[in-house]
Design an enzyme around this catalytic site. Structure first.
Site, short mmCIF file in Angstrom:
data_model
loop_
_atom_site.label_atom_id
_atom_site.label_comp_id
_atom_site.label_asym_id
_atom_site.label_seq_id
_atom_site.Cartn_x
_atom_site.Cartn_y
_atom_site.Cartn_z
N LYS A 67 0.85 -1.20 0.00
CA LYS A 67 0.00 0.00 0.00
C LYS A 67 0.88 1.25 0.00
CE LYS A 67 -3.90 1.86 2.73
NZ LYS A 67 -4.72 1.62 3.96
N SER A 142 -9.59 1.21 3.29
CA SER A 142 -8.79 2.06 2.42
C SER A 142 -7.69 1.32 1.66
CB SER A 142 -8.14 3.17 3.25
OG SER A 142 -7.22 2.63 4.20
N SER A 166 -9.66 -1.10 7.35
CA SER A 166 -9.11 -0.87 6.01
C SER A 166 -8.42 -2.06 5.37
CB SER A 166 -8.13 0.32 6.05
OG SER A 166 -8.82 1.51 6.33
#
Length: 437
Positions: A67, A142, A166
């Site tokens: 990420k 997310s 997330s």
């Protein structure tokens, strides 16, 4: 237990080439913000070592996706935000350094919800991350880019961060296993902060065994194979109040509970009187983000001077402006509202711990999200993911079936145990139960 996929490839160059081809075939997913330009060169070096019989570790030559709020030396570090498009990491985050020491190749950077604010992944740099199987739907957030990339076959594993769900929400949407470890502040070294009280980093993979492997590596532990365990004698608390109201998802969830009972588990319905407070709680990130984020920016040469400078630039998703203005108003962390949030955290931990002790429970069960998504818009996941996020306890989501249309349904297990070992073993037993005829 599902077969482990995170194994050193026999030909590192062929493996990386295959994954890059898959990446090129799925640009419409918006799953990635960039590919590591040195990935093939690293693969060639690892292949040379392999020919010499010199494996560097359990992930020798394995491509992984990270990420884009997790620092990878020499690569951009953008958080999906246009204002940070030129920022590059000068050093690896602790977890990335450990992945590299185990032999992993960082293949690409995953798109995400800008600043990791949202439960869908939309950013000013990467747009909306789309579901790999249902491209008109969001992949969640997310860490949606990480989930979409793994589900689409761009890699067998990825790292995401989890503050309020997330990792678990996008893993639930895409049929993956996602582990939110207990909160350990030291593990977040080199990762952009959202909430110092709630931030964690964890694996997003296809099996519990792979989750255990990556979890061990990023925590500096020696990986070991999960020992098979029986569900007979296992007691699990079912939190009915967070089951949601999606009839198709509930049908799969109820079938999963029947499966666990058939395999010998004892399921106990658990009431949670504190739940209304959890559902209405203001996220601690509202109070913690500005101070922590400004300090993080100061550690990165060439970064904007602070959150105020980013807001003044206008280079971010306009929909986040009201939230950013609220965060700008929080110049100190320890406000009365923040203290109330921390107190709720302590009371929830005590409540869950006491319920587990009194009921002799090995963990708590509930659907990972309250509803499946209906579009690219944000779908409120319900307060189930916040049980782990607020308490700080570890939780894992794994797929337990699909709806009539084939959409995955996630099954979350929360454990108040001091370490993740027991949770992973329990999850592996559930995973096996769901896969048996």
């Amino acid at each position: 237990m599902k077969k482990q996929r995170l194994t050193p490839p026999t030909d590192c160059v062929v493996e990386i080439t295959r994954r890059l081809t898959t990446i090129d075939a799925h640009p419409q997913l918006n799953a990635l913000l960039g590919v590591n330009p040195d990935a093939l060169a690293e693969a060639a070096r690892y292949q040379t070592l392999r020919r010499r019989g010199q494996l560097t570790g359990p992930l020798h030559g394995v491509p992984l996706i990270v990420k884009d709020n997790i620092a990878c030396a020499g690569l951009p570090l953008t958080l999906g935000c246009a204002a940070l498009a030129q920022l590059r990491a000068t050093t690896d985050a602790l977890v990335v350094r450990r992945l590299r020491q185990a032999g992993a190749i960082i293949l690409a950077r995953a798109n995400m919800s800008e600043f990791a604010f949202d439960v869908r992944s939309r950013s000013s740099l990467g747009g909306d991350v789309r579901h790999p199987t249902f491209p008109t739907l969001t992949a969640g957030g997310s860490s949606g880019g990480s989930a979409a990339a793994v589900a689409a076959g761009m890699a067998e594993g990825a790292l995401g961060t989890d503050t309020g769900g997330s990792i678990r929400i996008p893993c639930s949407y895409t049929g993956l296993v996602g582990l939110r470890p207990r909160v350990r502040r030291a593990q977040m070294q080199g990762i952009a902060p959202l909430s110092l009280s709630k931030d964690t980093v964890g694996p997003m993979v296809h099996s519990v065994q792979d989750a255990a492997l990556l979890h061990a590596v990023i925590h500096g532990q020696t990986p070991s194979t999960l020992e098979p365990m029986s569900l007979k004698g296992v007691r699990l608390g079912v939190i009915r109040a967070v089951e949601g109201d999606d009839p198709e998802q509930l049908a799969v969830w109820y079938d999963a509970l029947v499966t666990l009972r058939r395999r010998g588990a004892t399921l106990v319905d658990v009431g949670l009187p504190i739940l209304p407070e959890v559902a209405s709680a203001t996220c601690l990130s509202l109070y913690e983000f500005r101070v922590a984020f400004d300090a993080w920016l100061r550690r990165h040469p060439g970064a904007p001077e602070g959150l105020q400078a980013i807001v003044a630039s206008g280079q971010f998703l306009p929909e986040f402006l009201p939230l950013l203005n609220q965060m700008l108003a929080c110049e100190k962390i320890k406000s009365p509202a923040w203290r109330a949030g921390r107190q709720l955290r302590r009371r929830l931990r005590q409540t869950l711990g006491l319920l587990a002790e009194q009921g002799r429970l090995d963990g708590f069960l509930y659907p990972t999200v309250g509803r499946i998504p209906e579009s690219l818009a944000k779908m409120p996941p319900g307060c189930a993911p916040e049980l782990a996020a607020i308490s700080g306890f570890a939780a894992i989501t794994l797929p337990c079936g699909t709806t009539r249309t084939g959409f995955p349904v996630g099954f979350e297990i929360l454990s108040p145990a001091a370490e993740e070992t027991a949770l992973l073993a329990l999850a592996a037993a559930c995973e096996t139960a769901f896969s048996l005829p």
